[in-house]
Design a protein around this motif. Structure first.
Motif: not given
Length: 163
Positions: A137-163
Motif C-alpha cells: 500500500p502507498g500514501p493515498i489520501l482523499s482530496d481533503d487530506g483525510s485517509p482513503a478507505w483501505r481494503d481490510p484484506g490487502t491494505g490497499q487504498a480505494s477512492l471508491w470505498g468498499p465495493a
C-alpha cells in the motif's frame, strides 16, 4: 509479460478532465484523491521532498485510466501534459526498474526506505514513462487530506470505498 494496470494522463485541470474524459469514455471516475509522499525525488529536486499529486481513476477494467493534475517543475510538470505513463504493478518497483535499465526520472519511498513507485525516463520508450508500482500500500489520501478507505484484506487504498 507484464500487464498494464493503468494509463496515466497528465492534465492541466483535473475537474474539467474528469468531466470531459467521462463523457468520451462513457465511464465514471473516482472521487479525487491525492498521492502524498514526503519522500519523493525527481528531476526538479534530487533531495526527498513533498509531492502532492491530485488524481482520479476510471471505474472500468484494467487498464484503468488515471487522470493526474500537473504539478511542480519535475516529473509531473505542465510541460509533460498528455499520455504520461503506463503503470505496471510489481512485487518491488526498485528491483524491476533496475532489471529494465531504462533510467529513472522520479521515485517515491516509504519512510522505511522501500520504494513504492518509480517513473522511467520517457526518452527510453518513445516519450512515455513506465511507472512501476510496488504491491504494498502507498500514501493515498482523499482530496481533503483525510485517509482513503483501505481494503481490510490487502491494505490497499480505494477512492471508491468498499465495493
Amino acid at each position: 509479460m507484464h500487464t498494464i494496470d493503468h494509463i496515466g494522463i497528465l492534465v492541466p485541470d483535473l475537474e474539467a478532465a474528469i468531466a470531459r474524459w467521462g463523457v468520451v469514455l462513457q465511464c465514471d471516475f473516482s472521487p479525487i484523491g491525492r498521492y502524498r509522499s514526503a519522500h519523493y525525488v525527481d528531476s526538479a529536486d534530487g533531495i526527498p521532498h513533498l509531492h502532492d499529486a491530485r488524481f482520479s481513476v476510471s471505474r472500468s477494467r484494467a487498464p484503468y485510466i488515471e487522470l493526474l493534475e500537473a504539478v511542480g517543475e519535475g516529473s509531473h510538470a505542465p510541460s509533460r501534459l498528455g499520455v504520461h505513463h503506463f503503470a505496471i504493478r510489481v512485487p518491488r518497483a526498485d528491483v524491476e526498474a533496475e532489471r529494465q535499465g531504462l533510467g529513472l526520472i522520479a521515485h517515491s519511498r516509504e519512510p522505511d526506505g522501500r520504494m513504492h513507485i518509480c517513473f522511467t525516463d520517457p526518452a527510453a520508450l518513445d516519450g512515455v514513462s513506465l511507472e512501476f508500482v510496488s504491491d504494498f500500500p502507498g500514501p493515498i489520501l482523499s482530496d481533503d487530506g483525510s485517509p482513503a478507505w483501505r481494503d481490510p484484506g490487502t491494505g490497499q487504498a480505494s477512492l471508491w470505498g468498499p465495493a
